[in-house]
Design a protein around this motif. Structure first.
Motif, PDB file in Angstrom:
ATOM      1  N   GLN B  11       0.831  -1.050  -0.012  1.00 21.50           N
ATOM      2  CA  GLN B  11      -0.058   0.119  -0.034  1.00 21.50           C
ATOM      3  C   GLN B  11       0.833   0.956   0.019  1.00 21.50           C
ATOM      4  O   GLN B  11       1.696   1.306   0.932  1.00 21.50           O
ATOM      5  CB  GLN B  11      -0.841  -0.137   1.280  1.00 21.50           C
ATOM      6  CG  GLN B  11      -1.418   1.379   1.758  1.00 21.50           C
ATOM      7  CD  GLN B  11      -2.772   1.430   1.223  1.00 21.50           C
ATOM      8  OE1 GLN B  11      -3.886   0.932   1.523  1.00 21.50           O
ATOM      9  NE2 GLN B  11      -2.993   2.374  -0.104  1.00 21.50           N
ATOM     10  N   GLN B  13       2.046   4.963   0.697  1.00 26.62           N
ATOM     11  CA  GLN B  13       1.742   5.939   1.679  1.00 26.62           C
ATOM     12  C   GLN B  13       2.691   7.092   1.390  1.00 26.62           C
ATOM     13  O   GLN B  13       3.784   6.892   1.293  1.00 26.62           O
ATOM     14  CB  GLN B  13       1.950   5.532   3.023  1.00 26.62           C
ATOM     15  CG  GLN B  13       0.829   4.827   3.541  1.00 26.62           C
ATOM     16  CD  GLN B  13       1.192   4.450   5.052  1.00 26.62           C
ATOM     17  OE1 GLN B  13       2.150   4.906   5.616  1.00 26.62           O
ATOM     18  NE2 GLN B  13       0.526   3.593   5.736  1.00 26.62           N
ATOM     19  N   VAL B  19      -2.737   7.597   2.653  1.00 28.76           N
ATOM     20  CA  VAL B  19      -2.705   6.531   1.619  1.00 28.76           C
ATOM     21  C   VAL B  19      -2.972   6.763   0.297  1.00 28.76           C
ATOM     22  O   VAL B  19      -3.664   7.962  -0.109  1.00 28.76           O
ATOM     23  CB  VAL B  19      -3.490   5.092   2.116  1.00 28.76           C
ATOM     24  CG1 VAL B  19      -3.027   4.808   3.633  1.00 28.76           C
ATOM     25  CG2 VAL B  19      -4.871   5.800   2.284  1.00 28.76           C
ATOM     26  N   GLY B  21      -4.317   5.342  -3.184  1.00 25.02           N
ATOM     27  CA  GLY B  21      -4.904   4.096  -3.774  1.00 25.02           C
ATOM     28  C   GLY B  21      -5.291   3.167  -2.890  1.00 25.02           C
ATOM     29  O   GLY B  21      -5.178   3.382  -1.707  1.00 25.02           O
ATOM     30  N   SER B  22      -5.345   2.085  -3.559  1.00 22.06           N
ATOM     31  CA  SER B  22      -5.876   0.846  -2.771  1.00 22.06           C
ATOM     32  C   SER B  22      -4.790  -0.137  -2.833  1.00 22.06           C
ATOM     33  O   SER B  22      -3.894  -0.155  -3.613  1.00 22.06           O
ATOM     34  CB  SER B  22      -7.027   0.183  -3.103  1.00 22.06           C
ATOM     35  OG  SER B  22      -6.703  -0.286  -4.455  1.00 22.06           O
ATOM     36  N   PRO B  23      -4.763  -1.046  -1.808  1.00 18.80           N
ATOM     37  CA  PRO B  23      -3.476  -2.101  -1.609  1.00 18.80           C
ATOM     38  C   PRO B  23      -3.480  -3.081  -2.987  1.00 18.80           C
ATOM     39  O   PRO B  23      -4.757  -3.441  -3.242  1.00 18.80           O
ATOM     40  CB  PRO B  23      -3.722  -2.944  -0.379  1.00 18.80           C
ATOM     41  CG  PRO B  23      -4.772  -2.358   0.162  1.00 18.80           C
ATOM     42  CD  PRO B  23      -5.513  -1.189  -0.470  1.00 18.80           C
ATOM     43  N   PHE B  24      -2.510  -3.310  -3.579  1.00 19.95           N
ATOM     44  CA  PHE B  24      -2.446  -4.462  -4.611  1.00 19.95           C
ATOM     45  C   PHE B  24      -1.367  -5.111  -4.569  1.00 19.95           C
ATOM     46  O   PHE B  24      -0.378  -4.831  -3.753  1.00 19.95           O
ATOM     47  CB  PHE B  24      -2.499  -3.590  -6.023  1.00 19.95           C
ATOM     48  CG  PHE B  24      -1.491  -2.583  -6.199  1.00 19.95           C
ATOM     49  CD1 PHE B  24      -1.698  -1.186  -5.680  1.00 19.95           C
ATOM     50  CD2 PHE B  24      -0.449  -2.775  -6.847  1.00 19.95           C
ATOM     51  CE1 PHE B  24      -0.613  -0.257  -5.798  1.00 19.95           C
ATOM     52  CE2 PHE B  24       0.810  -1.694  -6.891  1.00 19.95           C
ATOM     53  CZ  PHE B  24       0.547  -0.654  -6.419  1.00 19.95           C
ATOM     54  N   VAL B  79      -0.492  -6.530   4.618  1.00 19.67           N
ATOM     55  CA  VAL B  79      -0.457  -5.603   3.573  1.00 19.67           C
ATOM     56  C   VAL B  79       0.871  -4.651   4.097  1.00 19.67           C
ATOM     57  O   VAL B  79       0.999  -4.416   5.295  1.00 19.67           O
ATOM     58  CB  VAL B  79      -1.396  -4.505   3.566  1.00 19.67           C
ATOM     59  CG1 VAL B  79      -1.048  -3.365   2.649  1.00 19.67           C
ATOM     60  CG2 VAL B  79      -2.726  -5.111   2.968  1.00 19.67           C
TER      61      VAL B  79
END
Lengths: 260, 463
Positions: B11, B13, B19, B21-24, B79
């Motif tokens: 993720q 930061q 943060v 975007g979202s975790p990928f 994550v």
């Protein structure tokens, strides 16, 4: 009557000669002529001695006259700016010449080897036993003389309790027990009142060190957490050595200088 | 058969924890360049900006994510937060050769400063003159005479149109760099020598009128240069005041030999706070907004990172930080506008700290000390990062390059050394001075380094 006051006594009783003051005045005014006569006419060894003395006197006189004259006239400041310009951050610091640094390093290594340490007061007068300890007579007939009382300022620790009075050999009076010392930091030139942690070494005798007697020249350990000093690793320094610089039994306080 | 590479959820930061975007999930052998591409596309930038990535904010991703993860030992199930830090888009190249030795001073060169635009160079010296040098031809431009004793400190006004200089006879003169003539009359008032000069920042007053000066007599004076007289006198320090900095929000910070740092309100001269904690003289101060306030008005290169300009708003996520270095071998990190207690105490030097300086992107802090080393600390938390050793004499001054990647230090062993901060190694050694180096400055456009010292020469170094 003391031996040397007969003239004054006579004067008190009978007064002065009638022409005393005039004769005195005239004699004093002749002094300059007599001095110059002597200076011209003396010969031989006496002359040499006299002239030497007179030369020294004249130099002194000239110096004082010059000083007085300088005070009277205001000199304009010397136009030339001094050499050795340094930036502001080096101004209050004494720079060491490089040769000095090397010789200092060698000297310090030698001292460390010899076990000698630099203290502000290297030599102090050794205090004898009769000065520091007073004999206390005890017993039904006041004949036994094995007890001693300390006449100098001393430090006893926090958890100090006296031995049973019948068996204690050394008496340390409560009035002479001190807990705090006025410690001066030699570079900052500021004085702090810091609690004493212990007596490290009394130069007169190891007996006094064990008793905690504080005299001039004693090295004591003080609590410096107030100052906020920190080691390289980040630990706070809370004890440092200081050397006592006054006679505490005369002044009523302990003045010491911090050993940095 | 292709071996499946392990994948990990990350993720992005930014430094403040916001943060992106979202975790990928990404394969473990991903390199920083690929991470940069991803980050740039997420941020939707037109021009790609280089980034540095730190896994969980601590360990930097150097070769691949996998080696970094192994080093810090992270669970592959959770994550992993990866902090991205924008780096300067432009790259300053290390100076490597002495292009000229400017002689002319008849005594040691004590202070040197580039103007905020980088066009002019001024140097103050022990022969009581301030000399201006033409940088395009590297020859003398003007000699400003007017002082009667050593010129101890010089300061350029933020708009680059005036230079103030203070001398050991407690006089301050203002000079025009274009003509070399004195502007207005000599400002007198202090009783002992001037230790530091600091102008009011440009954004507080665009006409660059007020100047703060500190002296050994323990007072701080604010001068009105348009009228040529003293506006305010701030007393409170009991011993010599060593440094003054004018903060971005109108607060003045002064450090003194009486072991305190005082915070004053510049508008009315009222003392707000006293920051105590040092055990010996406080020698130097550094503000995180120093570089921005010095060069913020000008754009030396077209592609500057936008992070620089946000320094004008000190509140919010990035309050102004102050670092003080002292004779007690330690540094303190303060948030002076907020409270009296220090944020961190930085120990480790074994001799007194002579100068501290924030990097232009305020992430790093360099401290020069008489124990022959320069130490780098984290600019936000004060954590120790590395030591740069190499000098054989006390390090007197340091200067950062405009992209915060290089650091030049001048020392009493007559050499300057350029250090690469990323690796912590010596980049280039610059010998050439005949005696101690007293003053160092890196021009804001990153092209030149100027150094002056006891050998009476001013040397300019270029690539």
């Amino acid at each position: 009557m003391p031996q040397n006051e007969h003239i004054e006594l006579h004067r008190k009783r009978h007064g002065y000669r009638l022409d005393h003051h005039e004769r005195k005045r005239k004699k004093e005014s002749r002094e300059a002529h007599e001095r110059s006569h002597k200076a011209k006419k003396l010969i031989g060894l006496k002359a040499k001695l006299y002239h030497k003395q007179r030369h020294a006197e004249k130099i002194q006189m000239k110096k004082t006259i010059k000083m007085h004259e300088q005070r009277k006239t205001k000199q304009k400041n010397d136009d030339k700016t001094p050499e050795g310009a340094v930036p502001a951050y080096l101004l209050d610091r004494e720079g060491q010449s490089r040769a000095k640094v090397l010789s200092n390093m060698i000297k310090q290594k030698r001292k460390e080897k010899a076990g000698k340490w630099e203290v502000p007061l290297p030599k102090v007068r050794a205090q004898g036993e009769t000065e520091v300890l007073k004999v206390i007579k005890t017993g039904k007939r006041q004949k036994k003389a094995w007890k001693r009382m300390v006449t100098k300022v001393c430090f006893v620790g926090d958890g100090f309790t006296r031995k049973p009075p019948k068996y204690e050999r050394f008496i340390r009076p409560m009035g002479l027990r001190f807990k705090k010392a006025h410690v001066t930091h030699p570079e900052l030139k500021a004085t702090f009142c810091l609690p004493i942690l212990g007596v490290k070494k009394n130069p007169s005798s190891p007996l006094y060190t064990s008793l905690g007697v504080i005299t001039k020249g004693t090295v004591i350990e003080v609590n410096v957490s107030e100052l906020g000093l920190v080691t390289q690793g980040g630990k706070v320094i809370w004890g440092k050595y200081a050397q006592v610089t006054n006679n505490p039994e005369n002044d009523g306080c302990i003045n010491a200088v911090l050993l940095v | 058969m292709k071996i499946d590479v392990e994948r990990l959820l990350i993720q992005f930061q930014d430094e403040d924890g916001v943060v992106l975007g979202s975790p990928f999930d990404v394969p473990l052998d991903i390199t920083p360049e690929k991470l940069q591409l991803v980050c740039n596309s997420l941020l939707m930038k037109e021009e790609p900006v280089p980034f540095a990535f730190f896994a969980r904010g601590e360990a930097e991703v150097v070769s691949s994510l996998g080696s970094c993860v192994k080093a810090i030992g992270v669970e592959t199930e959770q994550v992993l937060p990866v902090v991205y830090q924008p780096q300067a888009v432009f790259r300053v190249r290390a100076v490597s050769r002495c292009t000229s030795t400017l002689q002319g001073h008849t005594e040691a060169v004590i202070s040197t400063a580039f103007s905020p635009t980088g066009k002019y160079l001024a140097s103050g010296s022990g022969d009581t003159t301030v000399r201006f040098w033409d940088l395009s031809t590297e020859t003398p431009h003007h000699t400003a005479r007017g002082h009667t004793h050593w010129v101890l400190s010089i300061a350029w006004s933020p708009d680059g149109k005036k230079l103030a200089s203070g001398c050991k006879n407690s006089q301050i003169c203002l000079w025009d760099p274009v003509t070399g003539a004195q502007i207005g009359k000599t400002l007198t008032g202090h009783t002992k020598w001037i230790t530091w000069l600091c102008w009011e920042p440009l954004h507080l007053n665009p006409e660059c009128r007020y100047l703060a000066s500190t002296s050994k007599d323990g007072s701080v004076r604010i001068w009105d240069t348009a009228l040529g007289r003293c506006d305010k006198i701030l007393t409170g320090h009991t011993q010599s005041v060593t440094c003054v900095k004018w903060g971005g929000d109108g607060l003045l910070y002064t450090s003194s030999h009486d072991r305190t740092v005082k915070v004053w309100r510049a508008k009315d001269g009222v003392q707000c706070r006293t920051l105590q904690g040092h055990a010996h003289w406080v020698n130097t101060l550094a503000l995180s907004t120093d570089y921005v306030l010095r060069t913020g008005a000008f754009e030396p290169s077209p592609a500057r990172t936008p992070l620089q300009h946000s320094g004008f708003v000190p509140q919010g996520s990035n309050p102004e930080r102050l670092v003080s270095g002292s004779d007690d071998f330690t540094l303190f990190l303060w948030n002076p506008a907020a409270d009296k207690k220090p944020l961190a105490r930085m120990t480790g030097h074994s001799a007194l700290v002579n100068e501290v300086l924030f990097s232009p992107d305020t992430r790093l802090l360099a401290s020069a000390s008489f124990d022959k080393s320069v130490k780098i600390w984290d600019g936000r938390t004060g954590k120790y990062l590395m030591s740069l050793r190499g000098h054989v004499g006390s390090v007197y001054q340091v200067a950062w390059s405009a992209d915060s990647r290089l650091l030049v230090s001048g020392s009493s062993d007559s050499t300057l050394k350029v250090w690469d901060v990323k690796t912590g190694k010596l980049s280039i050694d610059l010998p050439g001075h005949a005696d101690e180096v007293y003053a160092v400055d890196w021009s804001p456009d990153g092209q030149r380094v100027a150094s002056g010292g006891k050998d009476k020469c001013l040397r300019i170094w270029r690539r």
